[in-house]
Design an enzyme around this catalytic site. Structure first.
Site, PDB file in Angstrom:
ATOM      1  N   GLU A  17       0.842  -1.204   0.000  1.00 63.28           N
ATOM      2  CA  GLU A  17       0.000   0.000   0.000  1.00 63.28           C
ATOM      3  C   GLU A  17       0.872   1.246   0.000  1.00 63.28           C
ATOM      4  O   GLU A  17       1.819   1.350   0.780  1.00 63.28           O
ATOM      5  CB  GLU A  17      -0.892  -0.026   1.243  1.00 63.28           C
ATOM      6  CG  GLU A  17      -1.822   1.169   1.323  1.00 63.28           C
ATOM      7  CD  GLU A  17      -2.794   1.074   2.485  1.00 63.28           C
ATOM      8  OE1 GLU A  17      -3.431   0.019   2.671  1.00 63.28           O
ATOM      9  OE2 GLU A  17      -2.910   2.069   3.209  1.00 63.28           O
ATOM     10  N   GLN A 179      -6.558  -3.725   9.561  1.00 59.43           N
ATOM     11  CA  GLN A 179      -5.789  -2.617  10.124  1.00 59.43           C
ATOM     12  C   GLN A 179      -4.451  -3.197  10.590  1.00 59.43           C
ATOM     13  O   GLN A 179      -4.360  -4.400  10.886  1.00 59.43           O
ATOM     14  CB  GLN A 179      -6.579  -2.042  11.311  1.00 59.43           C
ATOM     15  CG  GLN A 179      -5.976  -0.844  11.971  1.00 59.43           C
ATOM     16  CD  GLN A 179      -5.746   0.290  10.989  1.00 59.43           C
ATOM     17  OE1 GLN A 179      -4.756   0.263  10.262  1.00 59.43           O
ATOM     18  NE2 GLN A 179      -6.639   1.256  10.957  1.00 59.43           N
TER      19      GLN A 179
END
Ligand SMILES: Cc1cc2nc3c(=O)[nH]c(=O)nc-3n(C[C@H](O)[C@H](O)[C@H](O)COP(=O)(O)OP(=O)(O)OC[C@H]3O[C@@H](n4cnc5c(N)ncnc54)[C@H](O)[C@@H]3O)c2cc1C
Length: 294
Positions: A17, A179
Site C-alpha cells: 500500500e 488494520q
C-alpha cells in the site's frame, strides 16, 4: 488482476500500500520505491484516498501509472467522505474508464475539525453502503474492505464491530484487509470468529514495519492498534538510535509474518509508507525472491 482472483484456489497474494505524495520530490521517490518493490511481484499495489477526498484524482492517476508503467495491478482506495451518492458513482465511472478493476471500499474518517464522521446530505454513512453501491453499478469490480482485529476505535465493542464487518462481506466484498497490528493472537482470534460465522472471503493481515518508534506510536494512537509490552520496552531502550529501531522493527516484522504464513494466511498487505528499505529487508528475510537483486 481482480482481488477475488488474486487469492483464488488458496493462492498466496502479496500486496503493498502506498499513498499519493504531495510534492514532485515525493512523486520521484515513490517511483523509485515502486521500482524496488515491484520485482517482488506483488499481486497488486493499492493507493490510498486522501482524507476528505483530497487525493481523489491523484489516487486514480497513481493507480493508472502503477498499471501502465509498473505493469502491476492496482487497487484504488475510495471513501464516502464529503461526496453524495451521485458524486461517488461519477468517480467510480471515472476509475473504471481509467482501467481500474479493484476498489478498497471505505467509509473514511471525519474531516479535520469534525468530532465524528457525519454523512453529508445525499451521501453514504457506512462502508457497507459503498460496497453495495459498487456491486450494483459495477458487478465485475474487485472489492476489498477494512477489518479491525483489535476493534475499530469508534465501535462500542468487538461484537458490534464484527457484525458491521459481516455486513460489508454480505453486501459483496471479495476480501478483508486488516488494520495494522503487532499481536498475531488478535488476528488469529479474529480469523477464528470469521470462520465460525462461515465468512469465507480471504482475510489478509495488514503489516506495518516499524522504522521509527515515535512515528509508530503516533500511528497506533490514532488507529487503536496495541504494541506488545516487550516490543515497546525493546524500542524504548533504543529511543535515541533510529538505526536500532529500524533493525528491531524489521526483525519483529519478519518473525510476525513468518508465523502468519506458517498459520496459512492467504496473503500479506504491507503498509510501506512509500519507502522500500524495510519492505525489501522483510521480504528478503522471508525468502521472497526478487529476480533483480539476485
Ligand atoms: C486496509 C485499510 C485501508 C484504509 N485506507 C484508507 C484510505 O485510503 N483513506 C482513508 O481516509 N482511510 C483509510 N483507512 C481508514 C478508514 O477509513 C478508517 O478506519 C475509518 O474510520 C473506517 O472506515 P471503514 O471502511 O472501516 O468504515 P465502516 O466499515 O463503515 O465502519 C466505521 C465504524 O462504523 C461502524 N459501522 C459500520 N457499519 C455500520 C452500520 N451499518 N451501522 C452502525 N455502525 C456501523 C463500525 O463498527 C465502525 O466503528 C483504511 C483502513 C484500512 C484498515
Amino acid at each position: 488482476m481482480r482481488i477475488k482472483d488474486v487469492y483464488a484456489g488458496g493462492r498466496f497474494g502479496l500486496s503493498i500500500e502506498v499513498f499519493p505524495p504531495k510534492t514532485a520530490e515525493g512523486d520521484d521517490s515513490l517511483r523509485q520505491t515502486l521500482a524496488e518493490m515491484v520485482p517482488f511481484r506483488p499481486a497488486f499495489v493499492s493507493c490510498t484516498y486522501g482524507a476528505g477526498g483530497s487525493t481523489s484524482k491523484r489516487t486514480v492517476e497513481w493507480c493508472r501509472e502503477i498499471q501502465e508503467k509498473f505493469k502491476t495491478s492496482a487497487t484504488a482506495h475510495f471513501t464516502c467522505v464529503g461526496s453524495t451518492r451521485e458524486q461517488l458513482t461519477e468517480w467510480l465511472h471515472y476509475a473504471w474508464a481509467e482501467g481500474l478493476r479493484n476498489i478498497m471500499a471505505l467509509r473514511g474518517d471525519a474531516p479535520a475539525g469534525q468530532a465524528s464522521f457525519q454523512a453529508i446530505e445525499g451521501g453514504l454513512r457506512y462502508a457497507n453502503e459503498l460496497v453495495s453501491l459498487i456491486r450494483e453499478s459495477f458487478p465485475e469490480m474487485g472489492i476489498g474492505v477494512a477489518g479491525y482485529p483489535e476493534k475499530h476505535p469508534e465501535a462500542p465493542n468487538l461484537d458490534v464491530d464484527f457484525e458491521n464487518l459481516v455486513r460489508k462481506v454480505r453486501n459483496g466484498a471479495d476480501a478483508i484487509f486488516t488494520q495494522l497490528f503487532f499481536d498475531n493472537d488478535s488476528f488469529f482470534r479474529f480469523r477464528d470468529r470469521l470462520n465460525r460465522a462461515h465468512i469465507n472471503v480471504p482475510l489478509i493481515p495488514g503489516i506495518m514495519p516499524i522504522t521509527e518508534f515515535a512515528r509508530i506510536q503516533r500511528i497506533t494512537a490514532m488507529c487503536g492498534a496495541g504494541i506488545p509490552a516487550d516490543l515497546t520496552s525493546r524500542l524504548e531502550a533504543v529511543k535515541e538510535d533510529k538505526q536500532a529501531q529500524h533493525e528491531i522493527g524489521v526483525e519483529f516484522a519478519i518473525a510476525q509474518c513468518r508465523e502468519l504464513i506458517d498459520q496459512g494466511v492467504n496473503g500479506i498487505h504491507f503498509y510501506i509508507l512509500n519507502k522500500s528499505q524495510a519492505g525489501r529487508e522483510i521480504l528478503n528475510g522471508l525468502g521472497f525472491s526478487c529476480p533483480s537483486s539476485q
